[in-house]
Design an enzyme around this catalytic site. Structure first.
Site, PDB file in Angstrom:
ATOM      1  N   ASP A   1       0.843  -1.202   0.000  1.00  0.00           N
ATOM      2  CA  ASP A   1       0.000   0.000   0.000  1.00  0.00           C
ATOM      3  C   ASP A   1       0.880   1.255   0.000  1.00  0.00           C
ATOM      4  O   ASP A   1       0.371   2.378  -0.105  1.00  0.00           O
ATOM      5  CB  ASP A   1      -1.012  -0.001   1.150  1.00  0.00           C
ATOM      6  CG  ASP A   1      -0.371   0.027   2.514  1.00  0.00           C
ATOM      7  OD1 ASP A   1       0.873  -0.113   2.604  1.00  0.00           O
ATOM      8  OD2 ASP A   1      -1.102   0.187   3.514  1.00  0.00           O
ATOM      9  N   SER A   2       2.208   1.047   0.037  1.00  0.00           N
ATOM     10  CA  SER A   2       3.137   2.162  -0.211  1.00  0.00           C
ATOM     11  C   SER A   2       2.953   2.676  -1.640  1.00  0.00           C
ATOM     12  O   SER A   2       3.541   3.693  -2.006  1.00  0.00           O
ATOM     13  CB  SER A   2       4.584   1.719   0.029  1.00  0.00           C
ATOM     14  OG  SER A   2       4.887   0.567  -0.735  1.00  0.00           O
TER      15      SER A   2
ATOM     16  N   ASP B   1      -1.275  -6.229  -0.507  1.00  0.00           N
ATOM     17  CA  ASP B   1      -1.272  -5.587   0.813  1.00  0.00           C
ATOM     18  C   ASP B   1      -2.656  -5.035   1.114  1.00  0.00           C
ATOM     19  O   ASP B   1      -3.196  -4.231   0.339  1.00  0.00           O
ATOM     20  CB  ASP B   1      -0.237  -4.446   0.755  1.00  0.00           C
ATOM     21  CG  ASP B   1       0.272  -4.035   2.114  1.00  0.00           C
ATOM     22  OD1 ASP B   1      -0.084  -4.694   3.111  1.00  0.00           O
ATOM     23  OD2 ASP B   1       1.052  -3.070   2.156  1.00  0.00           O
TER      24      ASP B   1
ATOM     25  N   LYS C   1      -1.143  -9.486   2.774  1.00  0.00           N
ATOM     26  CA  LYS C   1      -0.405  -9.038   3.969  1.00  0.00           C
ATOM     27  C   LYS C   1      -1.308  -8.121   4.780  1.00  0.00           C
ATOM     28  O   LYS C   1      -2.023  -7.299   4.202  1.00  0.00           O
ATOM     29  CB  LYS C   1       0.869  -8.301   3.550  1.00  0.00           C
ATOM     30  CG  LYS C   1       1.633  -7.701   4.714  1.00  0.00           C
ATOM     31  CD  LYS C   1       2.968  -7.150   4.299  1.00  0.00           C
ATOM     32  CE  LYS C   1       2.937  -5.734   3.802  1.00  0.00           C
ATOM     33  NZ  LYS C   1       2.357  -4.742   4.720  1.00  0.00           N
TER      34      LYS C   1
ATOM     35  N   GLU D   1      -1.312  -5.580   8.413  1.00  0.00           N
ATOM     36  CA  GLU D   1      -0.535  -4.971   9.488  1.00  0.00           C
ATOM     37  C   GLU D   1      -1.172  -5.281  10.840  1.00  0.00           C
ATOM     38  O   GLU D   1      -2.392  -5.305  10.956  1.00  0.00           O
ATOM     39  CB  GLU D   1      -0.484  -3.443   9.293  1.00  0.00           C
ATOM     40  CG  GLU D   1       0.275  -3.015   8.059  1.00  0.00           C
ATOM     41  CD  GLU D   1       0.440  -1.498   7.934  1.00  0.00           C
ATOM     42  OE1 GLU D   1       0.073  -0.762   8.876  1.00  0.00           O
ATOM     43  OE2 GLU D   1       0.949  -1.055   6.881  1.00  0.00           O
TER      44      GLU D   1
ATOM     45  N   GLU E   1       9.191  -4.482  10.456  1.00  0.00           N
ATOM     46  CA  GLU E   1       9.582  -3.150   9.953  1.00  0.00           C
ATOM     47  C   GLU E   1      10.002  -2.240  11.100  1.00  0.00           C
ATOM     48  O   GLU E   1       9.331  -2.171  12.146  1.00  0.00           O
ATOM     49  CB  GLU E   1       8.400  -2.517   9.183  1.00  0.00           C
ATOM     50  CG  GLU E   1       8.751  -1.121   8.671  1.00  0.00           C
ATOM     51  CD  GLU E   1       7.793  -0.561   7.629  1.00  0.00           C
ATOM     52  OE1 GLU E   1       6.859  -1.272   7.207  1.00  0.00           O
ATOM     53  OE2 GLU E   1       8.000   0.604   7.238  1.00  0.00           O
TER      54      GLU E   1
HETATM   55  O1  KIV Z   1       3.482  -1.199   1.658  1.00  0.00           O
HETATM   56  C1  KIV Z   1       4.649  -1.605   1.657  1.00  0.00           C
HETATM   57  O2  KIV Z   1       5.425  -1.340   0.737  1.00  0.00           O
HETATM   58  C2  KIV Z   1       5.085  -2.415   2.775  1.00  0.00           C
HETATM   59  C3  KIV Z   1       6.532  -2.774   2.838  1.00  0.00           C
HETATM   60  C4  KIV Z   1       7.327  -1.610   3.234  1.00  0.00           C
HETATM   61  C5  KIV Z   1       6.779  -3.935   3.697  1.00  0.00           C
HETATM   62  O3  KIV Z   1       4.306  -2.745   3.602  1.00  0.00           O
END
Ligand code: KIV
Length: 296
Positions: free
Chosen positions: A62-63, A101, A131, A133, A200
């Site tokens: 989600d970055s 994510d 993924k 969090e 992280e």
């Molecule tokens: O969203 C992302 O890119 C991440 C990574 C930094 C692990 O969660």
């Protein structure tokens, strides 16, 4: 193509077979001596290059929000945006495992929403896993996702979706009680069935303690040298991000500068009339030549 070293656990890319990396292979890579390599990817051309280079896991993070969509955090990113980019990455991935994510509010609002949104990554986004969090508080959700046949990568430590609770993007686990809580988070997610854990933004000692406490691979980002694998944001690695990168980033290229210089040269060539040249135009047969000699 440079091939990464082969080892037990994850297969290396091969000209003969482009066998996909699977969730069980990532899970069992722990202790194999072969580090797991993960990079973020958000689009088809980049994913194609990273996949062919031998990256094991492509994380559609989600970055995306900060690195591609111009948001100032990951919080505004939506499921539709994530799925759009996940599909592009999945189309390119021949070997790498694609992990989607879960964006903010796609899973915090309840189990049913979480299963539906996570399932969309598999059903519509071409991902093989998701993924999420959060630590212990996500354990029941991880079980529910597994019940829905959805493999889960955990993510603990500095979790960007908690930026306001954390009071900024701060290294986590610097105090003993916080460090212990992070180890408990890791163990709880493993017990719940997560197949791997992103660690992280934590001191190396805490990354090491979690890595030693769990039987699933840890993938570090700013979590030191003892993790079972490493992940970086692709834009940080190649110098496409804005501003100075965080301390844990190693920059292998300065693509942003390369692009700026190429575009400046193009602007110069167009303005001075040297682009296009004769070699860069199409000519019509003489009979079709409409421009009269000396005319306009
Ligand atoms: O969203 C992302 O890119 C991440 C990574 C930094 C692990 O969660």
């Amino acid at each position: 193509m440079n091939r990464p070293p082969e080892g037990p656990g994850l297969p290396g890319p091969s000209v003969h077979s482009e066998k996909k990396v699977t969730v069980p292979e990532v899970r069992s890579a722990k202790g194999s001596g072969r580090k797991i390599v993960v990079l973020t990817a958000y689009d088809y051309p980049t994913a194609r290059i990273l996949d062919a280079a031998g990256v094991d896991v492509l994380l559609v993070g989600d970055s995306l929000g900060n690195n591609v969509l111009g948001y100032d955090s990951t919080l505004p990113v939506t499921m539709e945006e994530m799925l759009h980019h996940s599909r592009a990455v999945a189309r390119a991935a021949r070997r790498a495992l694609v992990v989607g994510d879960m964006p903010y509010l796609s899973f915090q609002t309840g189990r049913r929403d979480a299963i539906r949104n996570a399932g969309r990554f598999l059903k519509e986004g071409g991902a093989a896993a998701i993924k999420i969090e959060g630590g212990r508080k996500r354990a029941d959700l991880v079980r529910a996702l597994l019940d829905a046949e959805i493999p889960v990568m955990g993510h603990i430590g500095l979790t960007p979706q908690s930026v306001h609770l954390m009071g900024g993007y701060r290294v986590q686990g610097k105090k003993l009680d916080q460090a212990r809580a992070l180890v408990e988070d890791g163990v709880a997610l493993e017990r719940a069935g997560a197949f791997s854990l992103v660690l992280e933004g934590m001191p190396e000692s805490v990354g090491r303690a979690i890595t030693e406490a769990v039987g699933i691979p840890t993938i570090g980002i700013g979590a030191g040298r003892f993790c079972d694998g490493q992940v970086l944001v692709f834009h940080d690695l190649v110098g496409l991000g804005e501003g100075a990168p965080p301390r844990f980033v190693r920059r292998y290229a300065n693509i942003g500068d390369e692009i700026a210089s190429a575009v400046r040269r193009f602007i110069g060539d167009v303005r001075e009339g040297s682009f296009p040249s004769e070699a860069e135009i199409y000519s019509a047969p003489a009979a079709v030549e409409v421009r009269k000699a000396g005319g306009t």
